[in-house]
Design an enzyme around this catalytic site. Structure first.
Site, short mmCIF file in Angstrom:
data_model
loop_
_atom_site.label_atom_id
_atom_site.label_comp_id
_atom_site.label_asym_id
_atom_site.label_seq_id
_atom_site.Cartn_x
_atom_site.Cartn_y
_atom_site.Cartn_z
N LYS A 29 66.39 -18.13 6.84
CA LYS A 29 66.50 -19.52 7.30
C LYS A 29 67.94 -19.87 7.65
O LYS A 29 68.22 -20.50 8.67
CB LYS A 29 65.99 -20.47 6.20
CG LYS A 29 66.14 -21.95 6.55
CD LYS A 29 65.76 -22.83 5.39
CE LYS A 29 66.97 -23.26 4.61
NZ LYS A 29 67.53 -24.55 5.08
N ASN A 30 68.88 -19.43 6.81
CA ASN A 30 70.29 -19.81 6.99
C ASN A 30 70.95 -19.11 8.17
O ASN A 30 72.08 -19.44 8.54
CB ASN A 30 71.09 -19.55 5.71
CG ASN A 30 70.75 -20.55 4.62
OD1 ASN A 30 70.08 -21.54 4.86
ND2 ASN A 30 71.21 -20.27 3.40
N CYS A 64 72.46 -35.96 0.43
CA CYS A 64 71.82 -34.70 0.01
C CYS A 64 71.76 -34.69 -1.50
O CYS A 64 72.69 -35.14 -2.17
CB CYS A 64 72.61 -33.51 0.53
SG CYS A 64 71.89 -31.95 0.06
N ARG A 86 78.73 -32.74 -0.05
CA ARG A 86 78.78 -31.85 1.11
C ARG A 86 79.30 -32.57 2.35
O ARG A 86 78.59 -32.73 3.34
CB ARG A 86 77.41 -31.24 1.38
CG ARG A 86 76.91 -30.41 0.22
CD ARG A 86 76.11 -29.23 0.71
NE ARG A 86 74.71 -29.47 0.60
CZ ARG A 86 73.77 -28.61 0.94
NH1 ARG A 86 74.09 -27.44 1.43
NH2 ARG A 86 72.51 -28.88 0.82
N ASP A 123 72.61 -20.30 -4.17
CA ASP A 123 71.19 -20.51 -3.85
C ASP A 123 70.25 -19.70 -4.75
O ASP A 123 69.04 -19.83 -4.63
CB ASP A 123 70.92 -20.18 -2.38
CG ASP A 123 71.35 -21.30 -1.45
OD1 ASP A 123 71.72 -22.38 -1.96
OD2 ASP A 123 71.31 -21.11 -0.23
N ARG A 161 60.34 -26.01 3.07
CA ARG A 161 61.54 -25.98 3.91
C ARG A 161 62.20 -24.60 3.90
O ARG A 161 62.89 -24.25 4.85
CB ARG A 161 62.55 -27.03 3.43
CG ARG A 161 62.15 -28.47 3.73
CD ARG A 161 63.25 -29.41 3.28
NE ARG A 161 64.54 -29.02 3.85
CZ ARG A 161 65.71 -29.21 3.25
NH1 ARG A 161 65.77 -29.78 2.05
NH2 ARG A 161 66.83 -28.82 3.84
#
Length: 429
Positions: free
Chosen positions: A22-23, A126, A131, A316, A408
């Site tokens: 995803k990233n 967030c 961030r 993560d 997500r």
């Protein structure tokens, strides 16, 4: 709203195919704005964030075609996207779209580089800390952009185009590095980015940009040099495998016991996390098809870990490791150095009977012999999956609510786990 129901106690055995990252997929899709030719991306994961970014790019006039299945395709093979930004009809990214996904703010870089203007909403709040986008704005200003903030929007202009510059980040920033990299590809002259992020996803984006005609060297190190070019062309690129998904399933196997092949995984993308798993008592074996993870009989040993930028232990995977340590024989310490406020899963893990004490940025986990199933609530994208991992070993039934967070970042989570013997199902409505 969908929920996930888990009955704990089953070991995991079989094969789990690893999806595209995803990233990497999100910035690669955004990079499609840099050229009027078609960018073809293979192995794009089917995630809510990918679908949302398709809507955002569509708002700029980008045509995105998702290729259908081909004969012989496996159900977990990623989708192929044909991204065509031949005519950018709108350089505004509105709040109602950007607020749903922070990464969509990055469209400011290619819009400014190619169209010399952009109006992009500041991203919404967030759950995991502030961030801020100040480092991204600094990078664009260094490249000669004129930026003002008005009514919650960043209005950027570069009438004569962007110009190469030296960009020195005060702290390592993945988003800042992506933005600087994309903007610099079409800037006049040379850009040198120092204290750049070294994440594999940065390297993947740089590789794709080079295939499009960019001249980037040093990606994957702390100094990246970009020689600006007048124009980029289309290309075809395969998204690299998701190291966070790889690490998540590896932790699930370590938690439950069993033996699972993580098909398509690349060990060099998460070596620090694999080393921690071995320290905790799992057997990790890289092979031609990916990584095999097993834990048969041996107990889980406690570990002490601090999160760090790549190649360190990824933030993560912090929540997933914490779930694993809840049943270790002894006390573990996990220190979160990347994001403040990234311990929201602690209260939810406590509902299983986990014993976790917080002191500033360090969590001390006292292992317990068993966890008990409970109703829990997903709090953010990565942390949410720690509740699934805990539920896989907890006695009785666990119900995970608000799973749109999981959708997500994890493609067909319950299908992949149930195929390896987990008792897990999605309950709709």
């Amino acid at each position: 709203m969908d929920r996930i129901r888990i009955v704990g106690g089953s070991k995991l055995n079989g094969t789990i195919p690893i999806s595209g990252a995803k990233n990497a997929a999100l910035p690669l899709m955004i990079a499609g704005l840099l050229t009027d030719e078609t960018l073809i991306l293979d192995n794009v994961p089917r995630l809510a964030d990918v679908a949302q970014l398709q809507r955002i790019l569509g708002n700029h006039g980008v045509d995105i075609m998702s290729a259908g299945k081909r004969p012989g395709d496996h159900e977990y093979q990623g989708q192929t996207l044909h991204i065509s930004a031949a005519n950018i009809i709108d350089t505004t990214a509105p709040y109602e779209l950007v607020s749903k996904m922070r990464a969509s703010f990055w469209v400011i870089a290619p819009l400014l580089a190619r169209m010399h203007e952009a109006k992009v909403s500041l991203p919404g709040g967030c759950a995991i800390g502030t961030r801020p986008v100040d480092l991204l704005i600094m990078a664009l200003e260094k490249l000669g952009a004129e930026l003002t903030i008005d009514g919650g929007y960043v209005i950027a202009k570069a009438p004569g185009g962007l110009k190469g510059a030296e960009i020195d980040f005060a702290k390592v920033t993945v988003s800042g590095t992506h933005v600087a990299l994309m903007a610099a590809t079409l800037a006049k002259g040379t850009t040198v980015i120092t204290n750049a992020a070294c994440e594999p996803e940065i390297v993947d984006v740089a590789d794709c940009l080079n295939k499009m005609g960019a001249r980037i060297t040093g990606a994957g190190t702390t100094t990246i040099t970009v020689e600006g070019v007048a124009k980029l062309h289309g290309t075809r690129h395969t998204v690299l495998p998701d190291r966070i998904e790889t690490g998540t399933y590896a932790m699930a196997v370590a938690m439950t016991g069993g033996d699972v092949q993580l098909s398509g995984a690349r060990p060099e993308l998460l070596q620090a996390a694999l080393d921690v798993l071995v320290e905790a008592g799992a057997t990790v074996t890289p092979n031609n098809d990916g990584i095999r993870v097993a834990r048969n009989g041996a107990g889980i040993k406690p570990v002490n870990v601090s999160t760090a930028p790549f190649p360190g232990f990824p933030t993560d995977l912090q929540a997933q490791l914490m779930a694993l340590m809840t049943t270790a024989k002894g006390s573990s310490n996990i220190t979160e150095t990347i994001f403040e406020n990234r311990f929201m899963h602690v209260q939810e893990l406590a509902r299983f009977g986990a014993r976790i004490h917080l002191d500033g940025e360090t969590a001390t986990i006292d292992g317990t012999a068993k966890l008990r199933g409970a109703p829990v609530m997903a709090t953010d994208l990565r942390a949410s999956v720690s509740l699934v991992i805990a539920g896989l070993v907890a006695e009785g039934e666990t119900m995970v609510n608000r799973i749109y967070h999981l959708d997500r970042g994890f493609e067909r989570l319950e299908e992949k786990l149930s195929a390896c013997g987990a008792t897990i199902e999605r309950i709709s409505g």
